[in-house]
Motif scaffolding. Structure first.
Motif, PDB file in Angstrom:
ATOM      1  N   GLY A 222      20.880  30.824  13.963  1.00 41.68           N
ATOM      2  CA  GLY A 222      19.834  29.506  13.679  1.00 41.68           C
ATOM      3  C   GLY A 222      18.143  30.424  12.827  1.00 41.68           C
ATOM      4  O   GLY A 222      18.048  31.531  14.093  1.00 41.68           O
ATOM      5  N   LYS A 223      17.523  29.444  12.171  1.00 44.87           N
ATOM      6  CA  LYS A 223      16.645  29.978  11.737  1.00 44.87           C
ATOM      7  C   LYS A 223      15.526  29.662  12.941  1.00 44.87           C
ATOM      8  O   LYS A 223      14.595  30.368  13.468  1.00 44.87           O
ATOM      9  N   ARG A 224      15.747  28.741  13.438  1.00 40.83           N
ATOM     10  CA  ARG A 224      15.063  28.166  15.073  1.00 40.83           C
ATOM     11  C   ARG A 224      15.238  28.732  16.130  1.00 40.83           C
ATOM     12  O   ARG A 224      14.340  30.114  15.987  1.00 40.83           O
ATOM     13  N   GLU A 225      16.443  29.664  16.535  1.00 41.26           N
ATOM     14  CA  GLU A 225      16.714  30.998  17.307  1.00 41.26           C
ATOM     15  C   GLU A 225      16.414  32.309  17.064  1.00 41.26           C
ATOM     16  O   GLU A 225      15.448  32.726  17.674  1.00 41.26           O
ATOM     17  N   VAL A 226      16.172  32.506  15.763  1.00 40.24           N
ATOM     18  CA  VAL A 226      15.368  33.979  15.352  1.00 40.24           C
ATOM     19  C   VAL A 226      14.061  34.136  15.562  1.00 40.24           C
ATOM     20  O   VAL A 226      13.753  34.908  15.729  1.00 40.24           O
ATOM     21  N   LEU A 227      13.726  32.623  15.262  1.00 36.99           N
ATOM     22  CA  LEU A 227      11.844  32.923  14.748  1.00 36.99           C
ATOM     23  C   LEU A 227      11.311  32.581  16.712  1.00 36.99           C
ATOM     24  O   LEU A 227      10.641  33.294  16.656  1.00 36.99           O
ATOM     25  N   TRP A 228      12.385  31.904  17.578  1.00 39.59           N
ATOM     26  CA  TRP A 228      11.406  32.020  18.598  1.00 39.59           C
ATOM     27  C   TRP A 228      12.152  33.609  19.972  1.00 39.59           C
ATOM     28  O   TRP A 228      10.956  33.656  20.350  1.00 39.59           O
ATOM     29  N   SER A 229      12.846  33.857  18.922  1.00 37.49           N
ATOM     30  CA  SER A 229      13.786  34.152  20.448  1.00 37.49           C
ATOM     31  C   SER A 229      13.390  36.044  19.787  1.00 37.49           C
ATOM     32  O   SER A 229      12.833  36.953  20.602  1.00 37.49           O
TER      33      SER A 229
END
Length: 316
Positions: A222-229
């Motif tokens: 997901g976009k959020r997971e890619v962004l933070w991880s």
């Protein structure tokens, strides 16, 4: 890794030596005589000369510099010309306020900047991005002392939520001390947060365009997971560089802000010592600020190697 840290440590020591030379020579070159200032304009030449000898100001420049460096190494910073007390105790009393103020300001800066920078990068060219970036442009243009006055007028004079100045002291409770430093910390943080937010946005946007980000999205993340991880860690190198520089700006900014809010911190001590020509206090305070800035940048350099292992390999 040990060689990398050793090289950075040697650079730190060389920088401290260079900073000490510059600080000593610049302050020594200032016009006027500390003994004459202390004795007053009507003092006799013999009295001024006797005080000059007592303070050690008659000794050669190199001797005074080496004595000062020796004192720094063993922790003997000498006695204040004006107060007559050890400089180390004067500085220690003021650091109890200045260090928490700088930490609070840096915490507010990082929290606001990272939140705004990541949000705007994730919403690139949308209404939220344009709005937040417009606010950061205003923040960059604001002088922190003028913004401090606005905060006092709003929260101290009009709303009466916080005090207009002074420091309650930690002995009366941590909350009262934090309330006393809240407006000064916000005054210091706003401009720095605006700058750091724009740097964070640019760094995150640059990483978002990398191939590995598209690969991660293609695998179903997901976009959020890619962004933070994945994105944030790779974007932190330029962000941390600016953080290290901003810490220096926060320390320098305390000299002005502590006088606006009448805070008995290190910045106000430097201001008063300059006015009184208490150069031994000024010299040690400025050296302490320089050492803190250099140490912070050393820590940032070491953290680079943990965030991106390619850096230490390249430097070795």
């Amino acid at each position: 890794m040990s060689v990398f840290v050793l090289r950075r440590l040697l650079t730190l020591l060389a920088t401290l030596v260079g900073a000490s030379l510059i600080i000593f020579l610049v302050l020594d070159a200032l016009p006027g005589n500390a003994a004459q200032m202390l004795m007053g304009a009507d003092a006799s030449p013999d009295a001024v000369r006797a005080l000059t000898v007592k303070l050690g100001l008659d000794q050669p420049l190199a001797v005074r510099y080496l004595q000062w460096i020796k004192g720094l190494v063993v922790g003997d910073l000498g006695n204040s010309y004006v107060y007559g007390t050890p400089v180390a105790s004067l500085i220690a009393e003021r650091l109890v306020l200045t260090i928490p103020l700088a930490i609070m300001a840096m915490t507010i800066t990082v929290t606001l900047a990272l939140s705004a920078g990541i949000y705007t990068a994730a919403n690139h060219n949308k209404l939220g991005d344009v709005g937040v970036m417009s606010l950061t442009q205003v923040g960059i243009a604001l002088p922190n002392f003028w913004f401090a006055i606005l905060l006092v007028l709003l929260f101290a004079v009009r709303l009466q939520w916080l005090s207009a100045g002074g420091f309650a002291g930690w002995e009366d409770g941590i909350w009262l001390g934090v309330k006393s430093l809240l407006l000064p910390a916000i005054s210091l943080a706003v401009v720095q947060a605006a700058i750091l937010a724009r740097v964070t946005r640019s760094a995150v946007l640059e990483v978002l365009r990398e191939d590995f980000v598209r690969t991660a999205r293609a695998k179903g993340l997901g976009k959020r997971e890619v962004l933070w991880s994945h994105v944030l860690r790779n974007a932190m190198i330029p962000v941390m560089t600016v953080m290290g520089l901003q810490f220096a700006n926060l320390l320098a900014g305390t000299i002005v802000i502590e006088n606006v809010f009448y805070l008995p911190g290190l910045g106000r001590l430097i201001f008063q010592s300059i006015a009184n020509r208490d150069l031994i206090v000024v010299r040690n305070c400025v050296m302490l600020l320089a050492a803190m800035v250099v140490i912070v940048n050393f820590v940032v350099d070491v953290l680079y190697a943990f965030i991106d292992p390619r850096i230490k390999v390249h430097d070795l």
